[in-house]
Design a protein around this motif. Structure first.
Motif, mmCIF file in Angstrom:
data_model
loop_
_atom_site.group_PDB
_atom_site.id
_atom_site.type_symbol
_atom_site.label_atom_id
_atom_site.label_comp_id
_atom_site.label_asym_id
_atom_site.label_seq_id
_atom_site.Cartn_x
_atom_site.Cartn_y
_atom_site.Cartn_z
ATOM 1 N N PRO B 8 0.833 -1.104 0.048
ATOM 2 C CA PRO B 8 -0.102 0.156 -0.229
ATOM 3 C C PRO B 8 0.648 1.276 0.016
ATOM 4 O O PRO B 8 0.421 2.375 0.063
ATOM 5 N N TYR B 9 2.242 1.069 0.288
ATOM 6 C CA TYR B 9 2.975 2.312 0.130
ATOM 7 C C TYR B 9 3.860 2.333 -1.218
ATOM 8 O O TYR B 9 4.831 1.976 -1.397
ATOM 9 N N SER B 291 -9.515 6.327 -1.091
ATOM 10 C CA SER B 291 -9.834 5.159 -0.497
ATOM 11 C C SER B 291 -11.253 4.853 -0.362
ATOM 12 O O SER B 291 -12.005 5.625 -0.408
ATOM 13 N N LEU B 292 -11.527 3.519 0.142
ATOM 14 C CA LEU B 292 -12.986 3.142 0.459
ATOM 15 C C LEU B 292 -13.554 4.109 1.482
ATOM 16 O O LEU B 292 -14.742 4.295 1.350
ATOM 17 N N PHE B 293 -12.904 4.573 2.366
ATOM 18 C CA PHE B 293 -13.214 5.342 3.514
ATOM 19 C C PHE B 293 -14.102 6.756 2.865
ATOM 20 O O PHE B 293 -15.067 7.374 3.652
ATOM 21 N N LEU B 296 -17.800 5.558 2.256
ATOM 22 C CA LEU B 296 -18.683 5.217 3.464
ATOM 23 C C LEU B 296 -19.586 6.266 3.739
ATOM 24 O O LEU B 296 -18.903 7.295 4.266
ATOM 25 N N LYS B 297 -20.854 6.330 3.308
ATOM 26 C CA LYS B 297 -21.948 7.318 3.485
ATOM 27 C C LYS B 297 -21.367 8.834 3.404
ATOM 28 O O LYS B 297 -20.383 9.316 3.966
#
Lengths: 458, 297
Positions: B8-9, B291-293, B296-297
């Motif tokens: 991931p880096y 990212s997926l964050f 999230l709503k």
């Protein structure tokens, strides 16, 4: 037979487990950019079931532990490669500075040798001409100066490299002290069965830094971690660190001691290994080559000058101050002996206008004066060897860097925090938590129903 | 988890690539600026060593050329001096031939003798010619080679020496640059000064003029013969000069072959590197910004 209270306890256990798993995610996200951090993974296991008659009742979930995801073998490979890289880095950067002295210019040793013989060639056309004679003396002076300066610069660089050896040793001692402290903390935690991964991560980072400085061998035993140099000198044994020390040797340079034993020559990796190789081998070899060349050239020219006669008809003497017989320091101290241009022995028969001996002096240009080679050939072989050292070292450094990057990639793919993954986990844990909470509510409702049953029957 | 995780880096890899590109561009720019592909020994150790040798050879060729320029001037001076010597000897011979003609009066012969005496001192001065402070017919001596000495039959004494100098004008190519005055002017049986002295004496005494003229003729032929040396030497230096010019050219071609930058290659490499750098910078700018964050709503 199962009970509602049993179910309630399973559901609350699930709440605790999911919360613990969420802790791991939170910690992972928080440390997404922390160097050396290894991501945590919750280890969830099924609780032991209860068997009653023919029915086996599940007892829910247990969060066994949060474990760090790491590959110790990979960590060792990273340490090895870091040592290699540290050594090459120090070697290449020091040799790059040395090579500046041998970079082709109008005033390098090669050019000054050419200039000197060129001045002799001019003198041959008019051997009584005082300005041409002065030209030869000036060229000889320039030649001596460039030998002096080149040798001095190399010695200066040796001193600078020596300074970085002392600094590296201090840094090694600081790091081994910190690693020993962490070792103690880790073994205390592990002794009571607790997780020490945060300290292990920190220790890995410090060992990584240590590997950049010195060759480190890691031995993992029951009583903790032992670090030694590759020749076995202890650096850290469990909670105890062993400081290295330096002592000034006969050449005025710092030797590295471990427990009273000189280990200087045995340090081959890390920055220390690279610096010591340059300081103790490469630079002395270069200085000695320059000495050989300077002494060979000066002796041959002195001999040639003595076969002729000067402008006054007297037998020629030394052109250069005779270099020491051992040759040591010849380059640093090369100096022209004569100041009177009339004393150049151009004449072969004593008559002032003869140029016969200039040919003898000029012939030195094609004589094997150093290492069986002509002055220019010998000098060019020195340049080749310096260039080759830098070029090979740089190539090795590049490939070492590549290997290290790949290993770090690998480490990242195993231990690194992937935010997408964490987000997905977070959603998963959150949903599971919600579900477990709903189960608690439902059981609560059921209990309510049960408690109110008596009123119904009354 | 079955799939292989991705590191991931990506930053360290991207930065290393960027650093490599910048290093290449610095090198390429340096090559373009200096026109040389070898700017430090490590760029090409063998090439750097070869360049030192080629530079040394170039310096030697330069020295040979400077030497040739310098000795060519000496040769020209000597040659034109000998030309003057030959010319005045011709005049002396014709005066002798006239004097041998029995119809001449004593006064005419005396006048002829006086002119030959003038020629005598002219010859002395020519034989003592110097070039940049060095007497060119003194051998390797530095003193004036011919001095008046009445005790000598020729009235002149040679005090130079018989030394000769060689100058190197090519690798292993040494050229003699002088002939001692004693050899040119005062050879046995062809002593120019003795012949002139004899002619003056015979003109004054009106006896043996014919023999004196014959003697002078021999000396004349001899000096003319000696002059050939300088003519030859001039020719040799000229042809060597031509050879050295081609040598210089060949050395500079070698130098270029070993260490010259291929401008077209380097320039296009530089453009490629710049493009790659821009792309890498864009990649770094965009890498993992989301990212997926974020969703999230």
């Amino acid at each position: 037979m199962s009970s509602l209270f049993g179910a309630l306890s399973i559901a609350t256990g699930a709440l605790g487990a999911e919360q613990g798993a969420m802790d791991a995610t939170t910690n992972n996200v928080a440390n997404a950019n922390t160097p050396g951090y290894s991501r945590l993974r919750p280890v969830l296991i099924e609780s032991n079931p209860v068997v009653e008659n023919s029915v086996t009742y599940g007892e829910g979930v247990t969060l066994q532990k949060l474990e760090s995801v790491r590959d110790p073998i990979l960590q060792l490979r990273i340490q090895d490669e870091t040592q290699q890289q540290g050594q090459l880095n120090a070697f290449v950067s020091a040799m790059q500075q040395a090579q500046v002295q041998f970079t082709s210019s109008s005033s390098d040793i090669g050019s000054q040798i050419s200039n000197f013989f060129s001045s002799l060639s001019q003198l041959s056309t008019d051997p009584t001409n005082l300005s041409l004679r002065q030209g030869v003396l000036t060229a000889a002076g320039n030649l001596a100066t460039v030998f002096n300066n080149t040798s001095d610069s190399l010695t200066q660089q040796q001193t600078n490299t020596d300074l970085s050896v002392s600094q590296d040793v201090q840094q090694v001692n600081t790091l081994t002290g910190q690693i020993a402290t962490l070792n103690t903390q880790i073994s205390q935690l592990q002794g009571v069965g607790q997780d020490a991964s945060a300290f292990v991560d920190q220790r890995d980072v410090l060992i990584g830094q240590l590997s950049g400085l010195i060759d480190v061998s890691t031995i993992q035993s029951d009583n903790g971690l032992t670090l030694t140099t590759s020749n076995g000198s202890p650096l850290v044994v469990g909670g105890q660190s062993f400081a290295l020390s330096t002592q000034t040797n006969a050449s005025g340079l710092q030797d590295v001691y471990s427990q009273g034993v000189d280990i200087t020559a045995k340090l081959t990796s890390g920055q220390l290994g690279g610096s010591i190789e340059v300081r103790d081998q490469k630079i002395p070899a270069l200085v000695s080559s320059l000495d050989t060349l300077a002494a060979g050239l000066a002796n041959a020219l002195n001999t040639a000058n003595k076969t002729g006669f000067d402008l006054n008809g007297n037998p020629g003497g030394n052109l250069f101050v005779p270099p020491p017989v051992s040759g040591k320091g010849a380059a640093a101290n090369l100096a022209v002996q004569i100041t009177d241009p009339a004393l150049i022995a151009a004449s072969s028969d004593g008559s002032a206008g003869s140029n016969g001996n200039v040919a003898v002096l000029s012939a030195v240009q094609n004589q094997a004066v150093a290492g069986g080679q002509t002055p220019t050939d010998y000098y060019s072989s020195i340049v080749f060897s310096v260039g080759n050292d830098v070029s090979n070292g740089s190539a090795e450094l590049t490939s070492s860097q590549l290997v290290l990057n790949q290993l770090q990639d690998q480490r990242g793919s195993i231990s690194g925090v992937n935010l997408n993954e964490e987000a997905a986990n977070m959603v998963q844990y959150q949903r599971a938590y919600d579900a477990a909470a709903n189960v608690v509510t439902t059981i609560n409702d059921m209990l309510f129903t049960v408690i109110n049953m008596s009123t119904l029957t009354t | 988890m079955s799939s292989i995780r991705v590191n991931p880096y990506p930053m360290p890899d991207l930065l290393a690539a960027l650093e490599q590109l910048q290093r290449q561009q610095t090198n390429a720019t340096l090559e373009l600026a200096t026109g040389s592909s070898i700017n430090k020994p490590s760029d090409d150790p063998a090439g750097a060593a070869q360049i030192i040798k080629i530079n040394d050879l170039s310096s030697q060729v330069d020295s040979f050329q400077r030497s040739i320029n310098s000795i060519s001037s000496q040769f020209s001076t000597a040659d034109s001096t000998l030309n003057s010597v030959v010319t005045v000897l011709q005049r002396a011979i014709s005066l002798g031939v006239e004097g041998a003609n029995g119809t001449l009066s004593d006064a005419d012969r005396a006048a002829a003798a006086a002119e030959v005496t003038g020629i005598q001192s002219q010859l002395l001065s020519l034989a003592n010619t110097s070039y940049q402070g060095q007497y060119i017919f003194a051998g390797t001596a530095t003193t004036q080679p011919f001095i008046v000495d009445p005790t000598q039959p020729s009235g002149v004494r040679y005090v130079g020496n018989t030394g000769t100098n060689d100058v190197t004008i090519g690798t292993g190519y040494q050229l003699q640059v002088n002939v001692p005055g004693s050899q040119i002017f005062t050879g046995t049986g062809s002593d120019m000064f003795l012949a002139i002295n004899d002619l003056i004496t015979s003109l004054n005494s009106n006896a043996g003029i014919g023999a004196a003229v014959t003697e002078l003729g021999t000396a004349y032929s001899y000096v003319t013969g000696q002059r050939v040396f300088y003519g030859n030497a001039l020719n040799q230096t000229q042809s060597q000069q031509t050879y050295l010019n081609t040598e210089t050219l060949s050395l500079s071609q070698q130098l270029n072959a070993v260490g010259g930058a291929n401008i077209a290659d380097v320039a296009s490499q530089l453009v490629n590197d710049q493009t790659a750098q821009t792309a890498t910078l864009e990649a770094i700018g965009k890498a993992s910004q989301s990212s997926l964050f974020d969703y999230l709503k």
